[in-house]
Scaffold this active site. Sequence first.
Site, PDB file in Angstrom:
ATOM      1  N   LYS A 173       0.834  -1.204   0.000  1.00 31.30           N
ATOM      2  CA  LYS A 173       0.000   0.000   0.000  1.00 31.30           C
ATOM      3  C   LYS A 173       0.869   1.256   0.000  1.00 31.30           C
ATOM      4  CE  LYS A 173      -1.764  -1.643   3.739  1.00 31.30           C
ATOM      5  NZ  LYS A 173      -2.505  -1.949   4.984  1.00 31.30           N
ATOM      6  N   THR A 204      -8.583   8.690   8.823  1.00 28.55           N
ATOM      7  CA  THR A 204      -8.135   7.484   8.124  1.00 28.55           C
ATOM      8  C   THR A 204      -7.860   6.345   9.116  1.00 28.55           C
ATOM      9  OG1 THR A 204      -5.888   8.344   8.214  1.00 28.55           O
ATOM     10  CG2 THR A 204      -7.119   8.706   6.157  1.00 28.55           C
ATOM     11  N   GLY A 206      -8.118   2.988  10.665  1.00 28.92           N
ATOM     12  CA  GLY A 206      -8.621   1.681  10.243  1.00 28.92           C
ATOM     13  C   GLY A 206      -8.703   1.464   8.745  1.00 28.92           C
ATOM     14  N   THR A 207      -8.022   2.281   7.954  1.00 32.42           N
ATOM     15  CA  THR A 207      -8.106   2.106   6.495  1.00 32.42           C
ATOM     16  C   THR A 207      -7.510   0.763   6.057  1.00 32.42           C
ATOM     17  OG1 THR A 207      -6.091   3.424   6.350  1.00 32.42           O
ATOM     18  CG2 THR A 207      -8.149   4.527   5.796  1.00 32.42           C
ATOM     19  N   GLY A 208      -6.388   0.390   6.674  1.00 34.49           N
ATOM     20  CA  GLY A 208      -5.734  -0.870   6.304  1.00 34.49           C
ATOM     21  C   GLY A 208      -6.588  -2.073   6.694  1.00 34.49           C
ATOM     22  N   CYS A 209      -7.200  -2.008   7.872  1.00 36.81           N
ATOM     23  CA  CYS A 209      -8.073  -3.101   8.352  1.00 36.81           C
ATOM     24  C   CYS A 209      -9.240  -3.267   7.383  1.00 36.81           C
ATOM     25  CB  CYS A 209      -8.648  -2.778   9.738  1.00 36.81           C
ATOM     26  SG  CYS A 209      -7.421  -2.348  10.981  1.00 36.81           S
TER      27      CYS A 209
HETATM   28  N1  ATP Z   1      -5.756  10.044   2.154  1.00 36.85           N
HETATM   29  C1  ATP Z   1      -6.057   8.983   1.412  1.00 36.85           C
HETATM   30  N2  ATP Z   1      -6.855   9.126   0.334  1.00 36.85           N
HETATM   31  C2  ATP Z   1      -7.178   8.067  -0.431  1.00 36.85           C
HETATM   32  N3  ATP Z   1      -6.748   6.817  -0.201  1.00 36.85           N
HETATM   33  C3  ATP Z   1      -5.933   6.605   0.857  1.00 36.85           C
HETATM   34  C4  ATP Z   1      -5.540   7.666   1.709  1.00 36.85           C
HETATM   35  N4  ATP Z   1      -4.736   7.164   2.683  1.00 36.85           N
HETATM   36  C5  ATP Z   1      -4.641   5.838   2.443  1.00 36.85           C
HETATM   37  N5  ATP Z   1      -5.343   5.495   1.339  1.00 36.85           N
HETATM   38  C6  ATP Z   1      -5.517   4.155   0.799  1.00 36.85           C
HETATM   39  O1  ATP Z   1      -6.155   3.398   1.820  1.00 36.85           O
HETATM   40  C7  ATP Z   1      -5.704   2.058   1.797  1.00 36.85           C
HETATM   41  C8  ATP Z   1      -5.079   1.711   3.164  1.00 36.85           C
HETATM   42  O2  ATP Z   1      -3.748   2.205   3.136  1.00 36.85           O
HETATM   43  P1  ATP Z   1      -2.910   2.732   4.334  1.00 36.85           P
HETATM   44  O3  ATP Z   1      -1.537   2.942   3.769  1.00 36.85           O
HETATM   45  O4  ATP Z   1      -3.638   3.875   4.972  1.00 36.85           O
HETATM   46  O5  ATP Z   1      -2.954   1.482   5.259  1.00 36.85           O
HETATM   47  P2  ATP Z   1      -2.511   1.359   6.735  1.00 36.85           P
HETATM   48  O6  ATP Z   1      -1.469   2.369   7.051  1.00 36.85           O
HETATM   49  O7  ATP Z   1      -2.197  -0.075   6.937  1.00 36.85           O
HETATM   50  O8  ATP Z   1      -3.859   1.713   7.467  1.00 36.85           O
HETATM   51  P3  ATP Z   1      -4.216   1.593   9.018  1.00 36.85           P
HETATM   52  O9  ATP Z   1      -2.935   1.295   9.731  1.00 36.85           O
HETATM   53  O10 ATP Z   1      -4.820   2.927   9.313  1.00 36.85           O
HETATM   54  O11 ATP Z   1      -5.240   0.525   9.170  1.00 36.85           O
HETATM   55  C9  ATP Z   1      -4.727   1.971   0.633  1.00 36.85           C
HETATM   56  O12 ATP Z   1      -5.424   1.556  -0.514  1.00 36.85           O
HETATM   57  C10 ATP Z   1      -4.221   3.401   0.492  1.00 36.85           C
HETATM   58  O13 ATP Z   1      -3.718   3.650  -0.779  1.00 36.85           O
HETATM   59  C1  MP5 Z   2      -7.082  -3.411  17.184  1.00 39.35           C
HETATM   60  C2  MP5 Z   2      -6.413  -2.593  16.121  1.00 39.35           C
HETATM   61  N1  MP5 Z   2      -6.036  -3.197  14.967  1.00 39.35           N
HETATM   62  C3  MP5 Z   2      -5.440  -2.469  13.999  1.00 39.35           C
HETATM   63  C4  MP5 Z   2      -5.208  -1.122  14.150  1.00 39.35           C
HETATM   64  C5  MP5 Z   2      -4.508  -0.327  13.050  1.00 39.35           C
HETATM   65  O1  MP5 Z   2      -5.237   0.765  12.606  1.00 39.35           O
HETATM   66  P1  MP5 Z   2      -4.634   2.260  12.576  1.00 39.35           P
HETATM   67  O2  MP5 Z   2      -3.255   2.164  11.944  1.00 39.35           O
HETATM   68  O3  MP5 Z   2      -5.586   3.041  11.738  1.00 39.35           O
HETATM   69  O4  MP5 Z   2      -4.525   2.752  13.999  1.00 39.35           O
HETATM   70  C6  MP5 Z   2      -5.616  -0.531  15.364  1.00 39.35           C
HETATM   71  N2  MP5 Z   2      -5.426   0.774  15.614  1.00 39.35           N
HETATM   72  N3  MP5 Z   2      -6.209  -1.293  16.329  1.00 39.35           N
END
Ligand code: ATP
Ligand code: MP5
Length: 266
Positions: A173, A204, A206-209
């Site tokens: 990502k 943003t 929980g975007t990755g989750c």
């Molecule tokens: N500001 C943004 N606008 C549009 N898409 C975004 C933005 N930030 C992240 N994304 C997209 O959201 C998805 C999750 O990516 P991200 O890199 O935020 O994951 P992450 O850091 O593991 O998330 P988290 O740790 O918050 O759960 C990817 O498809 C990324 O490209």
């Molecule tokens: C229980 C749990 N699992 C995953 C994340 C990652 O999400 P984020 O990077 O957005 O804090 C979180 N904050 N909490």
Amino acid sequence: MKTALTIAGSDSGGGAGIQADLKAFSANGVFGMSVITAVTAQNTQEVRSVQNIDNRIIREQIEAVFDDIPVDAVKIGMLSSPATVETVAQALKKYQPNQIVLDPVMVSKGGHHLLQDEAIQSLIEHMIPLSTMITPNIPEAEVLVKRKIDTEEDMLTASKALLELGAKMILLKGGHLQGNPNDLFYDGQYFHWLHGERIETKNTHGTGCTLSSAIAANLAKGHSMFEAVKLAKQYISIAIKHSLDLGHGHGPTHHFYELYEKANLK
Ligand SMILES: Nc1ncnc2c1ncn2[C@@H]1O[C@H](COP(=O)(O)OP(=O)(O)OP(=O)(O)O)[C@@H](O)[C@H]1O
Ligand SMILES: Cc1ncc(COP(=O)(O)O)c(N)n1
């Protein structure tokens, strides 16, 4: 109805972890089930504390689900400790689900370590080789491949190194790089860029989750991996575009925006 199981941590704030996963499963049309690995006292600003769940109870949750209910796909999130990683890996080796999407969660947006440093090696040894797909963000990929990733060119090189860790496919990502959030899909043969448009928001959490759960839901419904990833990228982009300004920190995404629009629920 197809089913998906999340094995992850609970986020009391509701935006990430198990809570985000179950919402993303429901929004993407599959029946969601959960195995809780840790309970976090968390809101949009910070993780205040973490209680790891006893390994016996983790194993028994997994067994209870698999012994009774068909599991079409598994998503894995926060695994916390080396013992948790090994417990989950051992149980999955027993049941051998067809689809395992691993989000190698390490550090929360607020900077709290959700995976102990000692667990990184266990994740590499025990969990990644079992996974159909891993979905690291840039900082997680840097830890896994032990090199800096500053450009999209670096992402291509890192994806090859990630695949060598034993997962079948990679979604690296790009949200943490400057510019548009472009993600790189690699299946060992072809690279595909999934282009996104950066949405200017602090919400943003929980975007990755949410993204990894949407991938698992689409796999459960029978889509190919690439199709599942494309649909999930569209879904997370809409969820971020309509994210919710709740709390004083990083607010959650809107998991149900399209459904609420159709049903005229505001
Ligand atoms: N500001 C943004 N606008 C549009 N898409 C975004 C933005 N930030 C992240 N994304 C997209 O959201 C998805 C999750 O990516 P991200 O890199 O935020 O994951 P992450 O850091 O593991 O998330 P988290 O740790 O918050 O759960 C990817 O498809 C990324 O490209
Ligand atoms: C229980 C749990 N699992 C995953 C994340 C990652 O999400 P984020 O990077 O957005 O804090 C979180 N904050 N909490």
